[in-house]
Design a protein around this motif. Sequence first.
Motif, PDB file in Angstrom:
ATOM      1  N   GLY A   1      25.780  23.866  -2.831  1.00  0.00           N
ATOM      2  CA  GLY A   1      24.583  24.003  -3.639  1.00  0.00           C
ATOM      3  C   GLY A   1      23.990  22.680  -4.061  1.00  0.00           C
ATOM      4  N   ILE A   2      22.847  22.804  -4.755  1.00  0.00           N
ATOM      5  CA  ILE A   2      22.167  21.665  -5.356  1.00  0.00           C
ATOM      6  C   ILE A   2      21.909  22.030  -6.814  1.00  0.00           C
ATOM      7  N   LEU A   3      22.330  21.165  -7.726  1.00  0.00           N
ATOM      8  CA  LEU A   3      22.111  21.374  -9.152  1.00  0.00           C
ATOM      9  C   LEU A   3      21.011  20.433  -9.626  1.00  0.00           C
ATOM     10  N   PHE A   4      20.020  20.979 -10.333  1.00  0.00           N
ATOM     11  CA  PHE A   4      18.989  20.164 -10.974  1.00  0.00           C
ATOM     12  C   PHE A   4      19.187  20.304 -12.468  1.00  0.00           C
ATOM     13  N   ASP A   5      19.526  19.195 -13.141  1.00  0.00           N
ATOM     14  CA  ASP A   5      19.844  19.243 -14.569  1.00  0.00           C
ATOM     15  C   ASP A   5      18.658  18.889 -15.462  1.00  0.00           C
ATOM     16  N   GLY A   6      17.478  18.836 -14.896  1.00  0.00           N
ATOM     17  CA  GLY A   6      16.288  18.459 -15.663  1.00  0.00           C
ATOM     18  C   GLY A   6      15.836  17.037 -15.385  1.00  0.00           C
ATOM     19  N   ARG A   7      16.754  16.216 -14.855  1.00  0.00           N
ATOM     20  CA  ARG A   7      16.423  14.822 -14.557  1.00  0.00           C
ATOM     21  C   ARG A   7      16.780  14.422 -13.135  1.00  0.00           C
ATOM     22  N   ARG A   8      17.904  14.927 -12.651  1.00  0.00           N
ATOM     23  CA  ARG A   8      18.367  14.501 -11.326  1.00  0.00           C
ATOM     24  C   ARG A   8      18.982  15.668 -10.570  1.00  0.00           C
TER      25      ARG A   8
ATOM     26  N   LEU B   1      26.548  20.029  -4.723  1.00  0.00           N
ATOM     27  CA  LEU B   1      27.823  20.582  -5.151  1.00  0.00           C
ATOM     28  C   LEU B   1      28.591  21.157  -3.971  1.00  0.00           C
ATOM     29  N   THR B   2      29.894  20.980  -4.010  1.00  0.00           N
ATOM     30  CA  THR B   2      30.771  21.557  -3.000  1.00  0.00           C
ATOM     31  C   THR B   2      31.033  23.027  -3.334  1.00  0.00           C
ATOM     32  N   GLN B   3      31.651  23.715  -2.412  1.00  0.00           N
ATOM     33  CA  GLN B   3      32.020  25.105  -2.660  1.00  0.00           C
ATOM     34  C   GLN B   3      32.948  25.205  -3.881  1.00  0.00           C
ATOM     35  N   GLU B   4      33.901  24.297  -3.993  1.00  0.00           N
ATOM     36  CA  GLU B   4      34.839  24.324  -5.117  1.00  0.00           C
ATOM     37  C   GLU B   4      34.117  24.114  -6.442  1.00  0.00           C
ATOM     38  N   GLU B   5      33.137  23.212  -6.478  1.00  0.00           N
ATOM     39  CA  GLU B   5      32.371  22.982  -7.711  1.00  0.00           C
ATOM     40  C   GLU B   5      31.556  24.220  -8.091  1.00  0.00           C
TER      41      GLU B   5
END
Length: 99
Positions: free
Chosen positions: A77-84, A88-92
């Motif tokens: 996946g890809i996480l967007f935290d509001g700034r960057r 992410l890996t499968q485990e994350e």
Amino acid sequence: MSNDDTPCFEFIDEYIRKLDGLEHENWLLNCVQNKSVIVNKKSYIFNVWIEDIAQGKLLVVEVRRKSLISETSFSKGILFDGRRYKKLTQEEIWDIGIS
């Protein structure tokens, strides 16, 4: 990761590469639900969806294979935290509680 997993993760990585540089507001345009795909001569179900989580917006890319006795799923996946953005890996993703 076994050799059988490698083509699935390569398929996911290629899809994520296509999204590099795409603003998170446009992720919805790239969501996919239950699309049949062939990876390494095997049939899989392809899904891409967005989760709203405490850390921000998470785009999940998954390929899944079902048989009569088991189910196998691969995701990143890809996480967007509001700034960057952070890949992410499968485990994350599992640690967050997704998939």
